[in-house]
Design a protein around this motif. Sequence first.
Motif, PDB file in Angstrom:
ATOM      1  N   LEU A 238      -7.637  -0.892   2.961  1.00  0.00           N
ATOM      2  CA  LEU A 238      -6.260  -1.384   3.066  1.00  0.00           C
ATOM      3  C   LEU A 238      -5.534  -0.530   4.093  1.00  0.00           C
ATOM      4  CD1 LEU A 238      -6.931  -1.492  -0.317  1.00  0.00           C
ATOM      5  CD2 LEU A 238      -4.831  -2.769  -0.064  1.00  0.00           C
ATOM      6  N   GLY A 239      -5.036  -1.141   5.129  1.00  0.00           N
ATOM      7  CA  GLY A 239      -4.247  -0.420   6.113  1.00  0.00           C
ATOM      8  C   GLY A 239      -5.079   0.417   7.059  1.00  0.00           C
TER       9      GLY A 239
ATOM     10  N   THR B 248       3.232   1.693   3.146  1.00  0.00           N
ATOM     11  CA  THR B 248       3.125   0.278   2.815  1.00  0.00           C
ATOM     12  C   THR B 248       1.710  -0.189   3.110  1.00  0.00           C
ATOM     13  OG1 THR B 248       5.444  -0.079   3.372  1.00  0.00           O
ATOM     14  CG2 THR B 248       4.036  -2.022   3.295  1.00  0.00           C
ATOM     15  N   LEU B 249       1.088  -0.793   2.113  1.00  0.00           N
ATOM     16  CA  LEU B 249      -0.275  -1.299   2.270  1.00  0.00           C
ATOM     17  C   LEU B 249      -0.245  -2.826   2.238  1.00  0.00           C
ATOM     18  CD1 LEU B 249      -2.131   1.064  -0.211  1.00  0.00           C
ATOM     19  CD2 LEU B 249      -2.026   1.251   2.275  1.00  0.00           C
ATOM     20  N   LYS B 250      -1.031  -3.434   3.103  1.00  0.00           N
ATOM     21  CA  LYS B 250      -1.158  -4.884   3.124  1.00  0.00           C
ATOM     22  C   LYS B 250      -2.599  -5.255   2.859  1.00  0.00           C
ATOM     23  CE  LYS B 250       2.608  -5.593   6.344  1.00  0.00           C
ATOM     24  NZ  LYS B 250       3.030  -6.171   7.631  1.00  0.00           N
ATOM     25  N   LEU B 251      -2.780  -6.278   2.031  1.00  0.00           N
ATOM     26  CA  LEU B 251      -4.126  -6.760   1.770  1.00  0.00           C
ATOM     27  C   LEU B 251      -4.691  -7.418   3.024  1.00  0.00           C
ATOM     28  CD1 LEU B 251      -3.665  -8.431  -1.720  1.00  0.00           C
ATOM     29  CD2 LEU B 251      -5.012  -6.404  -1.226  1.00  0.00           C
TER      30      LEU B 251
ATOM     31  N   ASN C 168      -6.501 -10.281   5.178  1.00  0.00           N
ATOM     32  CA  ASN C 168      -6.278 -11.731   5.073  1.00  0.00           C
ATOM     33  C   ASN C 168      -7.223 -12.428   4.113  1.00  0.00           C
ATOM     34  OD1 ASN C 168      -4.128 -11.693   6.850  1.00  0.00           O
ATOM     35  ND2 ASN C 168      -5.402 -12.084   8.629  1.00  0.00           N
TER      36      ASN C 168
END
Length: 76
Positions: free
Chosen positions: A25-26, A42-45, A47
């Motif tokens: 993640l990230g 801030t972590l984003k999954l 796609n």
Amino acid sequence: MLFQESLYFYGDTSSNFLSSNVFILGDTLRDNSVEYVNENITLKLPNNKTLDDLQYLSVWCIDFNANFGDLRFTAP
């Protein structure tokens, strides 16, 4: 503390973080110019992942194959 290793946040459906389901993640946390003290990250999954794929989260060191801390997400 300044990180010298390749550190990432790892997500997985198991707690060993070595399964075929593990994902990053990230970006890497390795940045010799930044100290991570009381910082917000801030972590984003990725796609191709959903929250169903994220049961565990770890700060993982690739260079040493070491878990520097983890948590398990549970439903209330």
